[in-house]
Structure formats: structure tokens, C-alpha cells
Design a protein around this motif. Structure first.
Motif, PDB file in Angstrom:
ATOM      1  N   LEU A  65     -11.775 -11.563   1.731  1.00 34.58           N
ATOM      2  CA  LEU A  65     -12.178 -10.332   2.394  1.00 34.58           C
ATOM      3  C   LEU A  65     -12.368 -10.498   3.892  1.00 34.58           C
ATOM      4  O   LEU A  65     -12.337  -9.527   4.633  1.00 34.58           O
ATOM      5  CB  LEU A  65     -13.468  -9.816   1.770  1.00 34.58           C
ATOM      6  CG  LEU A  65     -13.298  -9.135   0.424  1.00 34.58           C
ATOM      7  CD1 LEU A  65     -14.651  -8.785  -0.158  1.00 34.58           C
ATOM      8  CD2 LEU A  65     -12.436  -7.901   0.544  1.00 34.58           C
ATOM      9  N   GLY A 119     -14.656  -3.368   2.464  1.00 34.16           N
ATOM     10  CA  GLY A 119     -14.187  -4.619   1.888  1.00 34.16           C
ATOM     11  C   GLY A 119     -15.121  -5.058   0.773  1.00 34.16           C
ATOM     12  O   GLY A 119     -16.288  -5.346   1.015  1.00 34.16           O
ATOM     13  N   SER A 120     -14.622  -5.077  -0.455  1.00 36.30           N
ATOM     14  CA  SER A 120     -15.415  -5.553  -1.593  1.00 36.30           C
ATOM     15  C   SER A 120     -14.480  -5.869  -2.736  1.00 36.30           C
ATOM     16  O   SER A 120     -13.357  -5.335  -2.798  1.00 36.30           O
ATOM     17  CB  SER A 120     -16.446  -4.515  -2.030  1.00 36.30           C
ATOM     18  OG  SER A 120     -15.815  -3.395  -2.587  1.00 36.30           O
ATOM     19  N   ASN A 121     -14.928  -6.729  -3.654  1.00 36.98           N
ATOM     20  CA  ASN A 121     -14.103  -7.109  -4.810  1.00 36.98           C
ATOM     21  C   ASN A 121     -12.710  -7.551  -4.395  1.00 36.98           C
ATOM     22  O   ASN A 121     -11.727  -7.265  -5.069  1.00 36.98           O
ATOM     23  CB  ASN A 121     -13.997  -5.945  -5.804  1.00 36.98           C
ATOM     24  CG  ASN A 121     -15.338  -5.570  -6.385  1.00 36.98           C
ATOM     25  OD1 ASN A 121     -16.193  -6.425  -6.593  1.00 36.98           O
ATOM     26  ND2 ASN A 121     -15.536  -4.289  -6.620  1.00 36.98           N
ATOM     27  N   TYR A 122     -12.622  -8.248  -3.268  1.00 36.13           N
ATOM     28  CA  TYR A 122     -11.355  -8.778  -2.764  1.00 36.13           C
ATOM     29  C   TYR A 122     -10.317  -7.693  -2.514  1.00 36.13           C
ATOM     30  O   TYR A 122      -9.119  -7.942  -2.594  1.00 36.13           O
ATOM     31  CB  TYR A 122     -10.804  -9.852  -3.711  1.00 36.13           C
ATOM     32  CG  TYR A 122     -11.649 -11.093  -3.682  1.00 36.13           C
ATOM     33  CD1 TYR A 122     -12.685 -11.272  -4.602  1.00 36.13           C
ATOM     34  CD2 TYR A 122     -11.444 -12.075  -2.729  1.00 36.13           C
ATOM     35  CE1 TYR A 122     -13.485 -12.399  -4.549  1.00 36.13           C
ATOM     36  CE2 TYR A 122     -12.232 -13.208  -2.679  1.00 36.13           C
ATOM     37  CZ  TYR A 122     -13.258 -13.362  -3.586  1.00 36.13           C
ATOM     38  OH  TYR A 122     -14.047 -14.475  -3.538  1.00 36.13           O
ATOM     39  N   LYS A 123     -10.794  -6.481  -2.215  1.00 37.55           N
ATOM     40  CA  LYS A 123      -9.892  -5.394  -1.891  1.00 37.55           C
ATOM     41  C   LYS A 123     -10.381  -4.686  -0.643  1.00 37.55           C
ATOM     42  O   LYS A 123     -11.571  -4.690  -0.342  1.00 37.55           O
ATOM     43  CB  LYS A 123      -9.863  -4.346  -3.003  1.00 37.55           C
ATOM     44  CG  LYS A 123      -9.209  -4.739  -4.272  1.00 37.55           C
ATOM     45  CD  LYS A 123      -9.235  -3.536  -5.229  1.00 37.55           C
ATOM     46  CE  LYS A 123      -8.705  -3.914  -6.580  1.00 37.55           C
ATOM     47  NZ  LYS A 123      -8.720  -2.767  -7.511  1.00 37.55           N
ATOM     48  N   LEU A 124      -9.453  -4.049   0.048  1.00 35.51           N
ATOM     49  CA  LEU A 124      -9.806  -3.138   1.123  1.00 35.51           C
ATOM     50  C   LEU A 124      -9.575  -1.721   0.633  1.00 35.51           C
ATOM     51  O   LEU A 124      -8.514  -1.409   0.078  1.00 35.51           O
ATOM     52  CB  LEU A 124      -8.936  -3.387   2.364  1.00 35.51           C
ATOM     53  CG  LEU A 124      -9.076  -4.729   3.067  1.00 35.51           C
ATOM     54  CD1 LEU A 124      -8.256  -4.727   4.348  1.00 35.51           C
ATOM     55  CD2 LEU A 124     -10.526  -5.058   3.359  1.00 35.51           C
ATOM     56  N   TYR A 171       0.840  -1.182   0.000  1.00 32.37           N
ATOM     57  CA  TYR A 171       0.000   0.000   0.000  1.00 32.37           C
ATOM     58  C   TYR A 171       0.884   1.244   0.000  1.00 32.37           C
ATOM     59  O   TYR A 171       2.017   1.232   0.492  1.00 32.37           O
ATOM     60  CB  TYR A 171      -0.868   0.067   1.275  1.00 32.37           C
ATOM     61  CG  TYR A 171      -1.977  -0.933   1.373  1.00 32.37           C
ATOM     62  CD1 TYR A 171      -1.752  -2.225   1.847  1.00 32.37           C
ATOM     63  CD2 TYR A 171      -3.286  -0.579   1.039  1.00 32.37           C
ATOM     64  CE1 TYR A 171      -2.802  -3.130   1.970  1.00 32.37           C
ATOM     65  CE2 TYR A 171      -4.336  -1.483   1.161  1.00 32.37           C
ATOM     66  CZ  TYR A 171      -4.076  -2.749   1.628  1.00 32.37           C
ATOM     67  OH  TYR A 171      -5.118  -3.651   1.746  1.00 32.37           O
ATOM     68  N   ARG A 188     -19.794  -7.849   8.987  1.00 33.47           N
ATOM     69  CA  ARG A 188     -20.237  -8.318   7.673  1.00 33.47           C
ATOM     70  C   ARG A 188     -21.479  -7.552   7.221  1.00 33.47           C
ATOM     71  O   ARG A 188     -22.210  -6.989   8.037  1.00 33.47           O
ATOM     72  CB  ARG A 188     -20.518  -9.819   7.720  1.00 33.47           C
ATOM     73  CG  ARG A 188     -19.265 -10.658   7.924  1.00 33.47           C
ATOM     74  CD  ARG A 188     -19.591 -12.144   8.011  1.00 33.47           C
ATOM     75  NE  ARG A 188     -18.400 -12.981   8.005  1.00 33.47           N
ATOM     76  CZ  ARG A 188     -17.615 -13.183   9.042  1.00 33.47           C
ATOM     77  NH1 ARG A 188     -17.886 -12.614  10.194  1.00 33.47           N
ATOM     78  NH2 ARG A 188     -16.551 -13.954   8.929  1.00 33.47           N
ATOM     79  N   PRO A 206      -4.363   4.511   3.484  1.00 30.26           N
ATOM     80  CA  PRO A 206      -3.553   3.715   2.554  1.00 30.26           C
ATOM     81  C   PRO A 206      -4.338   3.351   1.299  1.00 30.26           C
ATOM     82  O   PRO A 206      -5.540   3.112   1.360  1.00 30.26           O
ATOM     83  CB  PRO A 206      -3.228   2.453   3.363  1.00 30.26           C
ATOM     84  CG  PRO A 206      -3.419   2.840   4.789  1.00 30.26           C
ATOM     85  CD  PRO A 206      -4.518   3.844   4.779  1.00 30.26           C
ATOM     86  N   ASN A 266     -18.909  -6.048   0.970  1.00 36.88           N
ATOM     87  CA  ASN A 266     -18.988  -7.387   1.538  1.00 36.88           C
ATOM     88  C   ASN A 266     -18.879  -7.308   3.050  1.00 36.88           C
ATOM     89  O   ASN A 266     -19.526  -8.050   3.776  1.00 36.88           O
ATOM     90  CB  ASN A 266     -17.879  -8.253   0.959  1.00 36.88           C
ATOM     91  CG  ASN A 266     -17.933  -9.674   1.472  1.00 36.88           C
ATOM     92  OD1 ASN A 266     -17.417  -9.967   2.541  1.00 36.88           O
ATOM     93  ND2 ASN A 266     -18.579 -10.552   0.729  1.00 36.88           N
ATOM     94  N   ASN A 267     -17.996  -6.413   3.498  1.00 36.84           N
ATOM     95  CA  ASN A 267     -17.870  -6.148   4.925  1.00 36.84           C
ATOM     96  C   ASN A 267     -17.329  -4.747   5.133  1.00 36.84           C
ATOM     97  O   ASN A 267     -16.882  -4.083   4.191  1.00 36.84           O
ATOM     98  CB  ASN A 267     -16.979  -7.194   5.616  1.00 36.84           C
ATOM     99  CG  ASN A 267     -15.566  -7.210   5.072  1.00 36.84           C
ATOM    100  OD1 ASN A 267     -14.878  -6.208   5.092  1.00 36.84           O
ATOM    101  ND2 ASN A 267     -15.131  -8.368   4.590  1.00 36.84           N
ATOM    102  N   PHE A 294      -9.582   2.142   1.971  1.00 35.40           N
ATOM    103  CA  PHE A 294      -9.536   2.941   3.192  1.00 35.40           C
ATOM    104  C   PHE A 294     -10.132   4.326   2.965  1.00 35.40           C
ATOM    105  O   PHE A 294      -9.975   4.921   1.898  1.00 35.40           O
ATOM    106  CB  PHE A 294      -8.089   3.122   3.658  1.00 35.40           C
ATOM    107  CG  PHE A 294      -7.479   1.896   4.279  1.00 35.40           C
ATOM    108  CD1 PHE A 294      -7.128   0.801   3.508  1.00 35.40           C
ATOM    109  CD2 PHE A 294      -7.237   1.845   5.644  1.00 35.40           C
ATOM    110  CE1 PHE A 294      -6.560  -0.328   4.082  1.00 35.40           C
ATOM    111  CE2 PHE A 294      -6.660   0.721   6.229  1.00 35.40           C
ATOM    112  CZ  PHE A 294      -6.328  -0.361   5.446  1.00 35.40           C
ATOM    113  N   GLN A 306      -1.303  -6.739  -4.914  1.00 35.51           N
ATOM    114  CA  GLN A 306      -1.435  -7.850  -3.981  1.00 35.51           C
ATOM    115  C   GLN A 306      -1.051  -9.156  -4.649  1.00 35.51           C
ATOM    116  O   GLN A 306      -1.323  -9.374  -5.834  1.00 35.51           O
ATOM    117  CB  GLN A 306      -2.823  -7.917  -3.356  1.00 35.51           C
ATOM    118  CG  GLN A 306      -3.996  -8.026  -4.282  1.00 35.51           C
ATOM    119  CD  GLN A 306      -5.310  -8.111  -3.499  1.00 35.51           C
ATOM    120  OE1 GLN A 306      -5.354  -8.453  -2.324  1.00 35.51           O
ATOM    121  NE2 GLN A 306      -6.405  -7.782  -4.168  1.00 35.51           N
TER     122      GLN A 306
END
Lengths: 115, 109
Positions: free
Chosen positions: A100, B92-97, A35, B50, A43, B30-31, B99, A48
Motif C-alpha cells: 500500500l 489505501g486498505s486491504n492492499y487495494k486503492l 483499472y 499514512r 478508476p 492504511n493510508n 478511488f 492485480q
């Protein structure tokens, strides 16, 4: 307690120079993240890895940034050439698996200053 | 792009008081996660809720999620000086975080 290791902690370089950051994730963690955090912001994900494979590098400026995780353990992020706008904190994180619901564990970061 | 905008941007309270931080987001999740960042311990995961949950507790932390309003809140009860940090709402969505920009919480002794 296992931690994500990063080095160096601080790096000062001149623009147009090359810089490299190293990350050693928590042992056994398959997923590794890089990040970038600009001062005053949250960040932003650059890349990944799942084991040694890149699963997402859509936000990585590929003209100057590269990342590798050759043996699926530690990883290197390189910038060549560095630009003034690259000054930021570079954070590495790892998680047990790619998903996730997995908690990401962050290293202390490398603070880069480009002059 | 930044998602999960926190409100307020900065909050200053006295030790022992409660601190409430809010977060809004724009797209489906997703979360929703909250992280804390300070100079001593770096960026640390606090709690995950979640999308099908409405409330979650962990120690002195209470998180709520309203997916119809696309908003979340983090409550820290009986705050301590050691709670001084930046708190990030993380989508959290699409396998990404993703911020947010964070809320800077200062707890005065």
C-alpha cells in the motif's frame, strides 16, 4: 523518465466482438494493475498481478473478461464478447512491489467505445 | 464501490488563489492518497499520508488527515492554470486503492 505503455490508445468495436488491450509496465516493476474508469467516475480496480500471479481479481467480470501476465512483464486484458456497458477508459498501472505504500504509476489508458 | 467521496464535485478559481478539496471515507484505512488526472499527463500520484500522520506537505500541496472524522483535505496554494485537473481522494486498505469520484478543479488565468 520511464513510463507505462498501453496500446491501442483508442478502440471502437461493435458489441459481441472481442477486444484486447496491452500494457507494458515500467521496467523492474513487479506489480501490475488493470483499472476501468467510467466517464465521470474514479478508476475501479479490475485485477492485480504480482509478477505472473493474480493476487486479486475479485472485481473482474470473469464471464467475459480475462487478464494474463505470462512472463511477469507485459500484460493483456481481453473482453469477449464486448457489451455496450463496457465503454470506458481502461488504465494500466505498475508499482515496484506489492504494497500500500508503493506509488502506482499509470499509463495513458485505452479508451474503448462499444457500439 | 466508490469510497472517498470528494467535496466539492467541481471548483473554479482564479490563478493565484488557493484551492481546498475535501474527502470523506467510510471504512478504516492504511493510508490516504491523492491523485491528479488531466488530459495531458494522465493519472499522477501527488501525495500519500499514512493513517498515523495528521499533516503532510509537498511543494504547494498540503494534506491533512483526521481519522476520527474519517476525512482528509487537500490544499493547493498559489494555484496555476496548469493545476486544472480532476483530483481524486484514494483510500489505501486491504492492499487495494479505492478511488473516489473526484473533484474537477478549473484554474482560470
Amino acid at each position: 523518465e520511464a513510463e507505462v505503455a498501453q496500446s491501442p490508445r483508442y478502440k471502437i468495436t461493435e458489441k459481441s466482438q472481442a477486444v484486447a488491450f496491452w500494457c507494458d509496465p515500467i521496467s523492474g516493476h513487479a506489480t501490475l494493475y488493470w483499472y476501468r474508469q467510467i466517464l465521470g467516475q474514479g478508476p475501479e480496480l479490475l485485477v492485480q498481478f504480482q509478477d505472473e500471479s493474480v493476487v486479486d481479481d475479485s472485481q473482474l467480470p470473469k464471464d467475459r473478461f480475462s487478464a494474463e501476465r505470462l512472463k511477469g512483464v507485459d500484460s493483456t486484458l481481453k473482453i469477449q464478447p464486448a457489451e455496450l456497458g463496457d465503454s470506458a477508459m481502461y488504465l494500466c498501472a505498475s508499482s515496484l512491489e506489492w504494497g500500500l505504500q508503493e506509488t502506482q504509476y499509470f499509463g495513458p489508458g485505452t479508451r474503448l467505445l462499444v457500439l | 464501490s466508490q469510497q472517498g467521496e470528494e467535496d466539492p464535485q467541481a471548483l473554479s478559481i482564479q490563478e493565484g488563489e488557493n484551492a481546498t478539496m475535501n474527502c470523506s471515507y467510510k471504512t478504516s484505512i492504511n493510508n490516504l492518497q491523492w491523485y491528479r488526472q488531466n488530459s495531458g499527463r494522465g493519472l499522477v500520484h501527488l501525495i500519500l499520508i499514512r493513517s498515523n500522520e495528521r499533516e503532510k506537505h509537498s511543494g504547494r500541496l498540503r494534506v491533512t488527515l483526521d481519522t476520527s472524522k474519517k476525512s482528509s483535505s487537500l490544499l493547493i496554494t498559489a494555484s496555476r492554470a496548469a493545476d486544472t485537473a480532476s483530483y481524486f481522494c484514494v483510500r489505501g486498505s486491504n492492499y487495494k486503492l479505492t478511488f473516489g469520484k473526484g473533484t474537477l478543479l478549473t484554474v482560470n488565468p
